[in-house]
Structure formats: structure tokens, C-alpha cells
Write a protein that holds these residues in place. Structure first.
Motif, short mmCIF file in Angstrom:
data_model
loop_
_atom_site.label_atom_id
_atom_site.label_comp_id
_atom_site.label_asym_id
_atom_site.label_seq_id
_atom_site.Cartn_x
_atom_site.Cartn_y
_atom_site.Cartn_z
N GLY A 853 0.79 -1.22 0.00
CA GLY A 853 0.00 0.00 0.00
C GLY A 853 0.82 1.27 0.00
N VAL A 854 2.15 1.14 0.03
CA VAL A 854 3.03 2.31 0.08
C VAL A 854 3.09 2.95 -1.31
N PRO A 855 2.97 4.28 -1.41
CA PRO A 855 3.09 4.94 -2.72
C PRO A 855 4.47 4.70 -3.33
N VAL A 856 4.48 4.53 -4.64
CA VAL A 856 5.72 4.29 -5.39
C VAL A 856 5.94 5.42 -6.37
N PRO A 857 6.94 6.28 -6.13
CA PRO A 857 7.18 7.39 -7.07
C PRO A 857 7.84 6.88 -8.35
N THR A 858 7.49 7.51 -9.47
CA THR A 858 8.15 7.20 -10.74
C THR A 858 8.93 8.39 -11.27
N SER A 859 8.64 9.57 -10.79
CA SER A 859 9.37 10.75 -11.27
C SER A 859 10.67 10.97 -10.52
N SER A 860 10.89 10.20 -9.46
CA SER A 860 12.14 10.30 -8.70
C SER A 860 12.53 8.89 -8.26
N LEU A 861 13.77 8.75 -7.83
CA LEU A 861 14.26 7.45 -7.39
C LEU A 861 13.67 7.12 -6.03
#
Length: 952
Positions: A853-861
């Protein structure tokens, strides 16, 4: 460097000292560059340390045995070659890359025509230039053929030069420089010859025809020395202090582990097994284990051992005992355990760690045992991940019971897969030793000093078998002891494996020509093709051929009843409803993932909640698959391993054939090649169990997945896509007497059934023969096609001594990444993705996993530990989506779904593709409708054409 060599080394002139070798990449050096002479000296000194303190006894002897001065010559030769490896940098073609440094060289007479050199310099990579310079210099020392030595310099960057590349360079002598350049080149070569001590030995070496294995080993060692000496952390760009202090400081920082030297074994086989393995109280080694240990002490070395024994007879423990014995006899400093799959590799890794912790070393207190688990998802293995954080060197060997264990930080780097001492991995890592690919010498160097164990040898198809045979040939040439394990190895394959190893160990047999009229053709492997004894342990002879020794079985014999079952889901429902009425645990094995899911759905609908149904196949996320495997072992493992349910059905794919120690009361399996049927039967009544339901007192297996009403029986479409129809028909033919009532006696009948199924003689009723002849003809054509395809990338066989490695890797896969390289040694395309869930707020980890359920960023590492958590969501795509006609579309669709450029600096996430599913588990990719469920796995249906069944 020896005292004599260093005292006799002439001083270098000013021009030679201005030649630059390296420029500062990190920006930390106050000087900004390192002279070539300094880097050559560093590399030579590191090579000496590698020889003295890292390389095992077996590997040292393999090189030393070819030189007149033995080990002293071998060390000197290595140090000299390492000390001249970059001589090709003393050329205009290389120097022109750094203008300011080149101008300093010009001031000392080393000038060149910039435009001319820049236009042609692509023809003079410095390794190729070095090969030419060394070869020419040795010619001037009256060497007739210097190329087997010069190619070590030419190949130190991963690919030996080709004949064409050498010719192209010789046609452009301006790239190497004129007289002044030649004078400096010779000065550096002469200086290193004296510094290393090689100057006194060159005349004696000139007549030595180095073998290709030794050329490869030397190239690998020079490469390792170069990489260490090029590390600015270990050898900074500062010219202060003396050579000895500089070497001491750098070597202490890299701190490679010392080679393993086995201690003297216990005085009996019983004591050996009691000391190395956690045997139950009162247990003793089984007959096959005693035979293996005894033969390992007596067999010729180098040599190969093939162990054929029933499932559960302790072949793994026997192989580890053989590793210790053979390592003590040969000087091998580690082992490589090759398994068919990631799951089997993970299971073996834990067993190896347990063995290592009980394994003594003669050098108590000298260091730790460095280990490596090698497959695409190794870092997700919790045991391995814990050891990766140990970052050897850190501890000291504790006592005679063994040493601390960890993953060495330098040896864990890219392209160093096989350089650790104790390695477990998929068979691919061994097959890659027969693939023409960059830095192959490092893989060969790592294997050359080990004992190699190949498990489940029956599991590799014709395509993989071509690479395996060639890898065995090279292992034989290196003198590597090999132990092959199988429960169901065809006799023909037994002979082929032994011949491949002998071709490397002894050289290919001479071919008969017209000058040999009437000379009989003797096949030294003929007895191996007809030996039907079982269990059987076969070992190399001193000369060609092998000796097979029969041994008693473990006493765990059983009579299994086989029955036909129509390929009809209602018939399966009725069978299981009846047989499980009073309880019991049933295993249903299907040949395709689609059949697994279809069967499980039908059983749930028909049997209701009173009969739980679970699935096991490969189309699960890594984290879900690991949990599934743990549940299977805990629930259906040996007595005492967990709470066994009163009634349960597991519907599985081929993942149930191997690696899982699971025990069921009843078995239903699709028709498969007979060796795989026997593997599946090995999950039936695997362990003695006092609480087994009375109705299941007799182990019974129903065989379905075919239309038994026609002659010959017709396997279902999915099975025919996974396995050769001819192999399925021969399996049905040899099982026919047992299906008609004859009890299957295990292990007594294993050899007879296997050898008959894979033999050349007709089997089955007369009415089957036309269809079988036609199927076998098509199979021969397909085999020839697969062999030809494999050979297009396969490494050549070992040439006769003195043939240089020039062009060794020509026409190979070049700079192929790991995934592409693996694709060349398996005749199937694979594609793994990272499964994430798309919400209105963006991507999240699947909510059902730990930490989900943790958000996964794609615009940053993503920040730690999120990258590792994302990597645990790896999911293999089904075969229908990796077929040649659709895989490019699938990849293109996945690539455009998410912009992942920010992830490319993460070792966990670089190059990965993401499959983002909706919260309800659905997605659509390249015309396929997908649904993922943590209980059922991935289901894929092609929305635009009839669905393909795929092998799980």
C-alpha cells in the motif's frame, strides 16, 4: 616482484615516464593522471598477490603444469603479462585522447599527426595494439609463435582480437607510432621483463605451446589484477612512497578471502556424514552415499562422477561429501552447485550454508568463506540478503568446525559471478561458460578452481544440452572435477555427458581416415548405453570410457499403482470426491498454467468449501511465490513439519516436480515425459506417515491429459506444445503395462522404464507404430534445428595446445546484457515485470504483501528500502506473451505505460518493466486481458485470438 627482479630492473627514461595510462575519473587526485609505468607496476604487483594469496592450488597447478619451471614460472609469467597488459596505451592512437597529456609526451619526442590518428584510431583499441606490440617484441627475441602469450594482452578487456582486427591494425602502422614510439614501447617491455623476472625465462618459454584453457585463465587473472589496480580507492593517483608500501595499502583494502583448503576428513564415511550433516539420531549413510564417498576417494582426477539414484535417496548430501573429498585430492578451492530453476537454487543455497558451517579448513583463523547465490532474483532470498549485509571481510574463522560466512563486497560486483569460492545458481550460469560472450574468461577462471555439481541432469532439453556438453568439455580441459546427479538419466545421455567431459580432459579422439583400412571403430562409452542397473554411480577411467558401480538402494522401496483417467473435468471431480471422502491430501499436476487454473476453478465449484483447493505454479509474484512454497513445505512436508490438513487438493504445474519436499496421499498427473512422471510420483508417499488415511495405504497415481480411447493415445494440445509428441507417446508406451495392472516398483523399475523410453527400439503396440514413426521423424528434424540454433552462439571446442584464442568469441553475443545472454542458452524467451497497483493517487505496492500500500514514485528514485520491496514484486509473464510474434508488442506496451527514467540509477530497478494493474487485479496489455490474484496468480487471455496454453 622478486628481489632479484627489482634490483635488476633498469630505470626508465624521461620519455617513457611521461606516457599516461589513466586519467582521474573521480576528480579526487591532485595530479589528475597516472603514468602508464605506475599502473603497469601496480597491476603486476596485484597479480603476484592474486597468485600467492587468492588463487587455489588446483588453478595454480593447471597453469604451472605447462611450464618448465612449474609454479615459479607460472607466477612469473602471470606477473609479467599483467605488467605489460596496457602496453598498447603507449601509442599515438591511445595518447591522443587526452590532449594536454599528449602534448607533454610530444615534448619528449612522442609526436603524431593528430588528424591522421583521429581518423583511424578505431582500428587500434589499446588491447589489440598491445597484442601486436608484444608479438613483435617477442619475435625479436627469436620466438617462432608468440601469439598464445600476446593474446592474453589482446584479450584483457573481455574479447580477444580477431585475425581481421590484427590485420587492419598492421595495415596502419602510424597508429602504433614511429621509431621514437617503438623505442619507448621496447623500453617499457624490457623494464617489466626485468622487474618481473621474466627476462631470464623468455628463452625457455618460447617453445611452450600454451593450451587454450591456460591462455583463458591467464587472461582472466590479468583482468582481475587490472580491475583491482585501476580502482582509485585502492591505488590512488599519487606517486609517493615505495612499491611495497603502495601494494600493502591497496591489498589490505580489497582484502580478498584466502582459498579454502579442506582439512583431513574423518576416518570413516559414517563419521564424515555425521560431522557434515544434521542426520537424525541413529541414522547412517545410505548405500549410494557410501558408494559416492568411496569412489570419490579412488576415482581418477580430474574426472567426472554421475550419480543415479531415486528421489529422496540423499544425492545432495552425497554430492557435498564428494565435493569435500575431491577438493582435498585436487586442490579445488570451492564449488559451484548448478540447479535447474531459481526455486531449486534457493532451496540448495540453504542446504549449502548448513554444510559450510560444519566444514573445517586447515587454515583455522585465516579468514571467512565467501559465498554467492546467482540467479536473477537472488537478492530476494532472505538467507542471501542477510549475508550480503555481512560484507566480507569482517570476521575471522572461528574454529575447526568452520568459518564465518558472507558475501565479499568486491567479488559481488558485476561480471564476477563465479569468482566467489562457494556458489549456488541456476544451470544457466554454467551454460554461459559455453556461450561466446564478453568477459567469458572471468567465468572460466571462476570455474577452473572449483568442483562443479550439476543437479537434475535429466531436466535440460536438447538446446540447453548442446551448451552443457560444450561446458563439460571445457571443464574437462581445466581439470575440474564434476559430479552429475539425476534420478532418471537416460543411458544415452549418460554416455554423451561422459564423452563430452573426456573430449576436454583427454582431447578429441583421433578420427579414422582412408589410411586406417580395417581398423575397428571402438566406442569406449558403449557399455554406458546399455547398463540398466540402478542405483548406479559412474566414474571416469584413466583413459576414455568409464566404470559403473551398482549399489544397494535405500530400502525405501514401494509398489505404486498406475491408473488411466479420462481427460475430463467431471471424471476428475468424481475421482477426488470419492477418494477423499474419508480425508487425504491430493496433488494434481498439470502441464500448463492454463490447465492448472481451469482445473482448480472446476474443483472448487464442484466440491465446495469442505474440500479446499490451492494452486501452485510459476505465475506468482516473487514474494507471493516464496510464501506459497513455504506454505507447501510446512503443510505437506515431512511428518512434524506442520499441521497437515484432513482434506486438501493442490493443483500444480511443473513446479511440484522438484525442489519441494512435499508428500501427498494421492496423485493425478498429466501425461509427461516418463522421467518427469517418475519425478512427480516421487511426491507420492514420499515419507512414512503413521496418520495416512486407510484408503490411501497403497500409493496410487492416475494419469490423465490424454485421450485414452484412441490408439495411440492423443495428448492434449497444451502438453504437445510443451513437450515433443514423440516423447509423450514413448512415455505412454512404456507405462502401458503398469496402466494395465502391473505394479510400478520403485526404485527397481526406474532405470528400465527410463532407458526404454529414451532408447531407439520400438515400443508400444503394433497399431501405434505408424503414428510414432511419424512423430519421431518430426522430433529428429526439430532436434536438428535446435542444435543448429544453439551452435550459432556456442563456444568452439578446446583446440590443440598452441592455438591462440584469437577470434575465440567472434560471432558471439558481444556486449549482451544478462537477460539477453540467458536467452541464448535457453530456447525460450522469458520476461519478468514488476507488479504494482494503480490508484487515482498513483502507483502503490500491492496492498496484500508485507509493507504493501506504500506509494511508489516514478518521477524520482524511490528511497530505501522501497526499491528492494518493489523488486520483490517481480512476476514472470506467461509464455503466450513472450512468444516471438508478440513479445516486442508486449514490451513496447509496457514501456509506454510508465516513465521510469528516474529509476535507472537503482541497482534494484534499472531496466525493469512495470505492469500496473487496477485495484481489482485487472489490466490489458498488447491485446491480452490479465487478472492477478495473490491466491490464484496471473491469468492471461488473448482478447484477439484463441488463447495459447503456456507452460508454467
Amino acid at each position: 616482484m622478486t628481489a632479484r627482479a627489482s634490483l635488476d630492473a633498469p630505470p626508465l627514461g624521461a620519455a617513457a615516464r611521461t606516457v599516461w595510462g589513466k586519467t582521474d575519473r573521480l576528480g579526487t587526485s591532485p595530479v589528475g593522471w597516472l603514468p602508464l609505468w605506475r599502473h603497469l607496476a601496480d597491476t603486476a604487483d596485484v597479480a603476484g598477490q592474486l597468485w600467492d594469496h587468492w588463487l587455489g592450488r588446483a588453478a595454480r597447478h593447471r597453469v604451472a603444469d605447462e611450464l618448465p619451471g612449474g609454479e615459479a614460472d607460472a607466477r612469473t609469467l602471470l606477473v609479467w603479462l599483467a605488467g605489460i597488459h596496457d602496453i598498447g596505451k603507449a601509442t599515438p592512437a591511445f595518447a591522443c585522447q587526452a590532449y594536454n597529456l599528449a602534448e607533454r609526451m610530444r615534448d619528449h619526442g612522442l609526436g603524431y599527426q593528430r588528424d591522421l590518428i583521429s581518423a583511424d584510431r578505431r582500428y587500434a583499441p589499446h588491447a589489440t595494439a598491445g597484442h601486436v606490440l608484444v608479438a613483435d617484441w617477442l619475435h625479436e627475441q627469436d620466438w617462432a609463435d608468440p601469439h598464445p602469450y600476446a593474446v592474453v594482452v589482446g584479450g584483457h578487456h573481455g574479447v580477444p582480437p580477431t585475425d581481421m582486427g590484427l590485420r587492419e591494425l598492421r595495415m596502419r602502422p602510424h597508429l602504433l607510432g614511429g621509431d621514437t614510439w617503438r623505442s619507448v614501447q621496447h623500453e617499457l617491455l624490457t623494464w617489466m621483463a626485468h622487474r618481473s623476472g621474466a627476462g631470464y625465462r623468455l628463452a625457455d618459454w618460447s617453445g611452450v605451446a600454451l593450451s587454450q584453457p591456460v591462455q583463458a585463465m591467464l587472461t582472466g587473472l590479468v583482468t582481475v589484477a587490472d580491475w583491482i589496480a585501476s580502482n582509485e580507492e585502492y591505488f590512488p593517483y599519487l606517486i609517493i612512497g615505495n612499491d611495497a608500501d603502495r601494494l600493502r595499502a591497496g591489498w589490505e583494502l580489497v582484502d580478498l578471502p584466502v582459498p579454502w583448503r579442506p582439512a583431513a576428513a574423518p576416518t570413516s564415511v559414517d563419521k564424515l556424514f555425521a560431522a557434515r550433516f544434521a542426520l537424525p539420531v541413529g541414522a547412517a549413510p545410505r548405500p549410494v552415499q557410501r558408494t559416492v564417498a568411496d569412489l570419490a576417494e579412488a576415482m581418477p582426477t580430474p574426472g567426472m562422477m554421475i550419480v543415479e539414484a531415486a528421489m529422496g535417496d540423499g544425492k545432495t548430501e552425497a554430492a557435498l561429501a564428494a565435493v569435500e573429498i575431491l577438493a582435498r585430492r585436487t586442490g579445488a578451492a570451492g564449488c559451484y552447485l548448478a540447479l535447474p530453476t531459481r526455486a531449486t537454487s534457493d532451496a540448495m543455497f540453504g542446504r549449502m550454508l548448513s554444510w559450510l558451517r560444519r566444514l573445517p579448513d586447515t587454515q583455522v583463523g585465516w579468514g571467512d568463506r565467501d559465498v554467492r547465490l546467482v540467479h536473477g532474483k537472488a537478492a530476494l532470498n532472505p538467507d542471501y540478503d542477510d549475508l550480503r549485509t555481512t560484507l566480507l571481510p569482517s570476521g575471522i574463522g572461528e574454529d575447526t568446525r568452520g568459518a564465518d560466512i558472507g558475501v565479499h563486497r568486491w567479488l559481488a560486483g558485476a561480471r564476477r559471478t563465479m569468482l566467489s569460492s562457494f556458489v549456488v545458481g541456476t544451470i544457466d550460469q554454467l551454460l554461459l561458460a559455453a556461450l561466446r560472450s564478453e568477459h567469458l574468461v572471468l567465468r572460466h577462471l571462476g570455474l577452473a578452481g572449483k568442483v562443479v555439481v550439476i543437479d537434475e541432469a535429466h531436466a535440460y532439453d536438447v538446446y540447453m544440452g548442446r551448451f552443457l556438453d560444450r561446458a563439460l568439455e571445457w571443464l574437462g580441459a581445466y581439470g575440474v572435477p564434476v559430479v552429475v546427479l539425476s534420478a532418471t538419466l537416460p543411458a544415452q545421455r549418460r554416455a554423451e555427458l561422459m564423452k563430452a567431459y573426456d573430449d576436454g580432459r583427454l582431447g578429441p579422439p583421433p578420427t579414422l581416415t582412408w589410411r586406417d583400412p580395417g581398423k575397428p571403430r571402438i566406442d569406449p562409452y558403449a557399455p554406458l548405453r546399455t547398463d540398466l542397473r540402478y542405483p548406479l554411480v559412474t566414474v571416469s577411467n584413466e583413459q576414455r570410457g568409464a566404470t559403473a558401480t551398482s549399489c544397494g538402494d535405500s530400502g525405501r522401496s514401494s509398489d505404486v499403482t498406475l491408473r488411466r483417467l479420462p481427460d475430463d473435468l467431471p471424471a476428475l471431480v468424481d475421482l477426488l470426491r470419492d477418494r477423499l471422502a474419508d480425508g487425504g491430501c491430493a496433488l494434481v499436476v498439470r502441464n500448463t498454467g492454463a490447465r492448472v487454473q481451469e482445473t482448480a476453478a472446476a474443483l472448487r465449484a464442484a466440491l465446495g468449501s469442505d474440500t479446499p483447493v490451492s494452486v501452485a505454479h510459476s505465475r506468482f509474484m516473487a514474494v507471493d511465490r516464496a510464501a506459497k512454497d513455504r506454505w507447501l513445505r510446512d503443510t505437506f512436508g515431512p511428518p512434524g513439519s506442520g499441521d497437515r490438513p484432513h482434506r486438501h487438493i493442490v493443483v500444480a504445474s511443473q513446479v511440484a516436480e522438484q525442489s519441494l519436499d512435499i508428500d501427498f496421499d494421492l496423485l493425478v498427473t498429466d501425461l509427461a515425459p516418463v522421467d518427469l512422471v517418475l519425478q512427480r510420483v516421487g511426491r507420492l508417499h514420499r515419507h512414512p506417515r503413521a496418520d495416512r488415511p486407510a484408503r490411501h495405504a497403497t500409493p496410487t497415481c492416475w494419469i490423465t491429459g490424454a485421450d485414452w480411447s484412441v490408439e495411440p493415445p492423443q495428448p492434449v494440445n497444451g502438453s504437445r506444445r510443451v513437450y515433443q509428441p514423440a516423447t509423450l507417446l514413448r512415455s505412454a508406451a512404456v507405462l502401458l503395462p503398469y496402466l494395465d495392472g502391473k505394479p510400478l516398483r520403485l526404485p527397481d523399475d526406474i532405470a528400465t522404464i527410463t532407458q526404454t523410453a529414451y532408447g531407439d527400439t520400438p515400443v508400444g503396440p503394433e497399431s501405434w507404430q505408424p503414428a510414432m514413426i511419424d512423430a519421431e521423424a518430426r522430433q529428429r528434424d526439430e532436434i536438428a534445428t535446435k542444435e543448429s540454433k544453439a551452435d550459432s552462439f556456442r563456444l568452439a571446442g578446446v583446440a590443440e595446445p598452441g592455438v591462440p584464442l584469437i577470434g575465440w568469441l567472434s560471432g558471439g553475443v558481444g556486449h549482451a546484457d544478462e537477460r539477453r545472454a540467458h536467452g541464448h542458452v535457453r530456447d525460450t524467451e522469458t520476461l519478468d515485470v514488476l507488479l504494482l497497483v494503480r490508484t487515482p493517487q498513483g502507483l502503490i505496492l500491492p496492498p496484500w504483501i508485507d509493507g504493501g500500500g506504500v506509494p511508489v514514485p516514478t518521477s524520482s528514485l524511490p528511497r530505501r528500502p522501497l526499491p528492494r520491496m518493489i523488486a520483490r514484486c517481480s512476476l514472470p509473464m506467461p509464455r503466450a506473451m513472450t512468444a516471438a510474434d508478440v513479445v516486442d508488442d508486449v514490451v513496447a506496451d509496457l514501456e509506454q505505460r510508465n516513465d521510469l527514467r528516474a529509476w535507472q540509477d537503482s541497482p534494484w530497478l534499472a531496466g525493469e518493466l512495470v505492469l500496473d494493474i487496477n485495484p481489482d487485479g485487472t489490466a490489458s496489455v498488447a491485446g491480452f486481458d490479465l487478472h492477478y490474484d495473490p491466491v490464484e496468480g496471473l491469468r492471461a487471455v488473448c482478447a484477439t485470438r484463441a488463447p495459447r496454453h503456456d507452460r508454467a
